[in-house]
Design a protein around this motif. Structure first.
Motif, PDB file in Angstrom:
ATOM      1  N   ASP A  16      19.583  23.044 -25.989  1.00  0.00           N
ATOM      2  CA  ASP A  16      18.758  22.806 -27.198  1.00  0.00           C
ATOM      3  C   ASP A  16      19.279  21.763 -27.961  1.00  0.00           C
ATOM      4  OD1 ASP A  16      18.217  25.489 -26.734  1.00  0.00           O
ATOM      5  OD2 ASP A  16      19.549  26.439 -28.086  1.00  0.00           O
ATOM      6  N   ILE A  17      20.230  21.094 -28.133  1.00  0.00           N
ATOM      7  CA  ILE A  17      20.521  19.841 -28.680  1.00  0.00           C
ATOM      8  C   ILE A  17      19.577  18.866 -27.949  1.00  0.00           C
ATOM      9  CG2 ILE A  17      22.253  17.924 -29.276  1.00  0.00           C
ATOM     10  CD1 ILE A  17      24.301  20.444 -29.744  1.00  0.00           C
ATOM     11  N   VAL A  18      19.648  18.712 -26.598  1.00  0.00           N
ATOM     12  CA  VAL A  18      19.026  17.762 -25.981  1.00  0.00           C
ATOM     13  C   VAL A  18      17.566  17.853 -25.859  1.00  0.00           C
ATOM     14  CG1 VAL A  18      18.393  16.784 -23.437  1.00  0.00           C
ATOM     15  CG2 VAL A  18      20.906  17.337 -24.196  1.00  0.00           C
ATOM     16  N   SER A  19      16.968  19.234 -25.772  1.00  0.00           N
ATOM     17  CA  SER A  19      15.707  19.552 -26.232  1.00  0.00           C
ATOM     18  C   SER A  19      14.979  19.119 -27.546  1.00  0.00           C
ATOM     19  CB  SER A  19      15.483  20.831 -25.833  1.00  0.00           C
ATOM     20  OG  SER A  19      15.675  21.293 -24.760  1.00  0.00           O
ATOM     21  N   GLY A  20      15.982  19.143 -28.626  1.00  0.00           N
ATOM     22  CA  GLY A  20      15.502  18.794 -29.774  1.00  0.00           C
ATOM     23  C   GLY A  20      15.895  17.481 -30.158  1.00  0.00           C
ATOM     24  N   ALA A  21      16.325  16.532 -29.439  1.00  0.00           N
ATOM     25  CA  ALA A  21      16.658  15.330 -29.703  1.00  0.00           C
ATOM     26  C   ALA A  21      15.462  14.427 -30.126  1.00  0.00           C
ATOM     27  CB  ALA A  21      17.445  14.542 -28.486  1.00  0.00           C
ATOM     28  N   THR A  22      15.856  13.648 -31.015  1.00  0.00           N
ATOM     29  CA  THR A  22      14.878  12.748 -31.949  1.00  0.00           C
ATOM     30  C   THR A  22      14.385  11.543 -30.672  1.00  0.00           C
ATOM     31  OG1 THR A  22      15.876  13.229 -33.945  1.00  0.00           O
ATOM     32  CG2 THR A  22      14.258  11.309 -33.809  1.00  0.00           C
ATOM     33  N   PRO A  23      13.208  11.463 -30.433  1.00  0.00           N
ATOM     34  CA  PRO A  23      12.778  10.537 -29.646  1.00  0.00           C
ATOM     35  C   PRO A  23      12.886   9.049 -30.044  1.00  0.00           C
ATOM     36  CG  PRO A  23      11.196  12.046 -30.046  1.00  0.00           C
ATOM     37  CD  PRO A  23      11.987  12.230 -31.083  1.00  0.00           C
ATOM     38  N   VAL A  24      13.506   8.041 -29.355  1.00  0.00           N
ATOM     39  CA  VAL A  24      13.738   6.617 -29.974  1.00  0.00           C
ATOM     40  C   VAL A  24      12.170   6.059 -29.745  1.00  0.00           C
ATOM     41  CG1 VAL A  24      14.569   4.662 -29.394  1.00  0.00           C
ATOM     42  CG2 VAL A  24      15.964   6.537 -29.449  1.00  0.00           C
ATOM     43  N   PRO A  25      11.432   5.227 -30.699  1.00  0.00           N
ATOM     44  CA  PRO A  25      10.179   4.818 -30.672  1.00  0.00           C
ATOM     45  C   PRO A  25      10.196   3.717 -29.531  1.00  0.00           C
ATOM     46  CG  PRO A  25      10.991   4.735 -33.020  1.00  0.00           C
ATOM     47  CD  PRO A  25      12.174   5.090 -32.016  1.00  0.00           C
ATOM     48  N   PHE A  26       9.273   3.611 -28.868  1.00  0.00           N
ATOM     49  CA  PHE A  26       8.739   2.879 -27.742  1.00  0.00           C
ATOM     50  C   PHE A  26       9.873   2.781 -26.468  1.00  0.00           C
ATOM     51  CE2 PHE A  26       7.818   0.671 -31.934  1.00  0.00           C
ATOM     52  CZ  PHE A  26       6.568   0.954 -31.628  1.00  0.00           C
ATOM     53  N   GLY A  27      10.020   4.120 -26.165  1.00  0.00           N
ATOM     54  CA  GLY A  27      10.946   4.333 -24.876  1.00  0.00           C
ATOM     55  C   GLY A  27      10.763   5.791 -24.663  1.00  0.00           C
ATOM     56  N   LYS A  28      11.828   6.138 -23.607  1.00  0.00           N
ATOM     57  CA  LYS A  28      11.825   7.517 -23.140  1.00  0.00           C
ATOM     58  C   LYS A  28      12.951   7.943 -23.343  1.00  0.00           C
ATOM     59  CE  LYS A  28       9.034   6.730 -18.927  1.00  0.00           C
ATOM     60  NZ  LYS A  28       8.836   6.800 -17.554  1.00  0.00           N
ATOM     61  N   LYS A  29      13.920   7.515 -24.395  1.00  0.00           N
ATOM     62  CA  LYS A  29      15.230   7.838 -24.565  1.00  0.00           C
ATOM     63  C   LYS A  29      15.407   8.459 -25.879  1.00  0.00           C
ATOM     64  CE  LYS A  29      17.334   3.801 -22.360  1.00  0.00           C
ATOM     65  NZ  LYS A  29      18.003   2.545 -22.601  1.00  0.00           N
ATOM     66  N   SER A  30      16.235   9.376 -26.152  1.00  0.00           N
ATOM     67  CA  SER A  30      16.321  10.158 -27.400  1.00  0.00           C
ATOM     68  C   SER A  30      17.703  10.103 -27.876  1.00  0.00           C
ATOM     69  CB  SER A  30      15.984  11.571 -26.968  1.00  0.00           C
ATOM     70  OG  SER A  30      14.714  12.087 -26.718  1.00  0.00           O
ATOM     71  N   MET A  31      17.952  10.345 -29.339  1.00  0.00           N
ATOM     72  CA  MET A  31      19.151  10.361 -30.034  1.00  0.00           C
ATOM     73  C   MET A  31      19.562  11.765 -30.058  1.00  0.00           C
ATOM     74  SD  MET A  31      18.935   7.033 -32.868  1.00  0.00           S
ATOM     75  CE  MET A  31      17.665   7.939 -33.727  1.00  0.00           C
ATOM     76  N   PHE A 157      18.192   8.799 -19.387  1.00  0.00           N
ATOM     77  CA  PHE A 157      17.259   9.840 -20.097  1.00  0.00           C
ATOM     78  C   PHE A 157      17.819  11.230 -19.183  1.00  0.00           C
ATOM     79  CE2 PHE A 157      13.726  13.073 -20.274  1.00  0.00           C
ATOM     80  CZ  PHE A 157      14.040  13.544 -21.887  1.00  0.00           C
ATOM     81  N   VAL A 158      18.421  12.103 -19.946  1.00  0.00           N
ATOM     82  CA  VAL A 158      18.823  13.310 -18.860  1.00  0.00           C
ATOM     83  C   VAL A 158      17.801  14.350 -19.063  1.00  0.00           C
ATOM     84  CG1 VAL A 158      20.365  15.348 -19.038  1.00  0.00           C
ATOM     85  CG2 VAL A 158      21.202  12.780 -19.451  1.00  0.00           C
ATOM     86  N   GLN A 159      17.181  14.868 -17.998  1.00  0.00           N
ATOM     87  CA  GLN A 159      15.969  15.904 -18.027  1.00  0.00           C
ATOM     88  C   GLN A 159      16.879  17.208 -18.227  1.00  0.00           C
ATOM     89  OE1 GLN A 159      13.182  15.724 -18.520  1.00  0.00           O
ATOM     90  NE2 GLN A 159      11.979  15.642 -17.236  1.00  0.00           N
ATOM     91  N   PRO A 160      16.526  18.108 -19.424  1.00  0.00           N
ATOM     92  CA  PRO A 160      17.248  19.464 -19.557  1.00  0.00           C
ATOM     93  C   PRO A 160      16.894  19.967 -18.302  1.00  0.00           C
ATOM     94  CG  PRO A 160      15.635  19.052 -21.162  1.00  0.00           C
ATOM     95  CD  PRO A 160      15.691  17.820 -20.452  1.00  0.00           C
ATOM     96  N   PRO A 161      17.999  20.867 -17.938  1.00  0.00           N
ATOM     97  CA  PRO A 161      17.673  21.811 -16.564  1.00  0.00           C
ATOM     98  C   PRO A 161      16.872  22.911 -16.819  1.00  0.00           C
ATOM     99  CG  PRO A 161      19.829  22.164 -17.732  1.00  0.00           C
ATOM    100  CD  PRO A 161      19.275  21.021 -18.637  1.00  0.00           C
ATOM    101  N   GLU A 162      15.845  23.222 -15.938  1.00  0.00           N
ATOM    102  CA  GLU A 162      14.894  24.143 -16.141  1.00  0.00           C
ATOM    103  C   GLU A 162      15.722  25.482 -16.179  1.00  0.00           C
ATOM    104  OE1 GLU A 162      11.721  24.314 -13.271  1.00  0.00           O
ATOM    105  OE2 GLU A 162      11.809  22.028 -12.994  1.00  0.00           O
ATOM    106  N   LYS A 163      15.005  26.266 -17.371  1.00  0.00           N
ATOM    107  CA  LYS A 163      15.533  27.496 -17.461  1.00  0.00           C
ATOM    108  C   LYS A 163      14.707  28.746 -16.467  1.00  0.00           C
ATOM    109  CE  LYS A 163      16.388  26.930 -22.211  1.00  0.00           C
ATOM    110  NZ  LYS A 163      16.178  27.304 -23.665  1.00  0.00           N
ATOM    111  N   PRO A 164      15.553  29.420 -16.130  1.00  0.00           N
ATOM    112  CA  PRO A 164      15.032  30.361 -15.133  1.00  0.00           C
ATOM    113  C   PRO A 164      13.699  31.360 -15.729  1.00  0.00           C
ATOM    114  CG  PRO A 164      17.337  30.937 -15.324  1.00  0.00           C
ATOM    115  CD  PRO A 164      16.795  29.765 -16.160  1.00  0.00           C
ATOM    116  N   GLY A 165      12.746  31.259 -14.896  1.00  0.00           N
ATOM    117  CA  GLY A 165      11.596  32.082 -15.306  1.00  0.00           C
ATOM    118  C   GLY A 165      10.436  30.889 -15.942  1.00  0.00           C
ATOM    119  N   SER A 166      10.704  29.810 -15.936  1.00  0.00           N
ATOM    120  CA  SER A 166       9.908  28.793 -16.448  1.00  0.00           C
ATOM    121  C   SER A 166       8.898  28.225 -15.581  1.00  0.00           C
ATOM    122  CB  SER A 166      10.573  27.677 -17.145  1.00  0.00           C
ATOM    123  OG  SER A 166      11.488  28.082 -18.391  1.00  0.00           O
TER     124      SER A 166
END
Length: 166
Positions: A16-31, A157-166
């Motif tokens: 949830d924390i990773v999914s809700g992370a604030t994106p950093v402008p001009f990049g694929k990273k998040s805080m 950038f860490v891709q959050p693991p896929e949740k079962p059933g998604s």
């Protein structure tokens, strides 16, 4: 966070924390909030011994089942021996008693063997599942620690693991 959460719940909280992370402008990273992640990691460290105790309980239960089956087999054997001694006076009865004692003994040994095999398989399956969960959790933690310790410009950038059933 509290220590009463399971490893799976703590992983979901990290997700949830990773999914809700604030994106950093001009990049694929998040805080992310490092303090929140540190709290969750601390809770994970506290929860792991509980998961291990649960696995040990499964092994203990398996051993208790085996001991009970062995006691039952010994009881059946004792009863068969007593019955055989009672019937020893006549040869026809003696032959029948021997046959039945052998049958009961074989049945008891087969049941004991079956119980041992099924409890071993169950315990092995449960321990394998716990081992898989622990390996996955350890891998996730290592990735998180690498990202936490690295400067933002070096974090992958860490891709959050896929949740079962998604």
């Amino acid at each position: 966070m509290q220590n009463s959460y399971s490893i799976q719940e703590l992983i979901d909280a990290l997700d949830d924390i990773v999914s809700g992370a604030t994106p950093v402008p001009f990049g694929k990273k998040s805080m992310v909030d490092v303090a929140q992640i540190s709290d969750i990691i601390s809770d994970m460290r506290m929860a792991l011994p509980m998961e291990i105790r649960q696995a040990q309980k499964v092994v203990e239960d398996k051993n208790n089942i085996i001991r009970d089956a062995e006691r039952e087999a010994e009881s059946i054997i004792r009863k068969a021996e007593e019955r055989r001694r009672e019937l020893i006076d006549e040869s026809d009865i003696l032959k029948e008693a021997r046959r039945r004692a052998t049958e009961v003994l074989g049945s008891a040994e087969a049941r004991c063997s079956d119980l041992r095999a099924s409890t071993d398989a169950f315990a092995d399956k449960m321990l394998m599942r716990v081992e898989e969960l622990l390996r996955k959790d350890l891998n996730d933690l290592q990735i998180l620690r690498q990202n936490i310790g690295a400067p933002i410009s070096q974090q992958a950038f860490v891709q959050p693991p896929e949740k079962p059933g998604s």
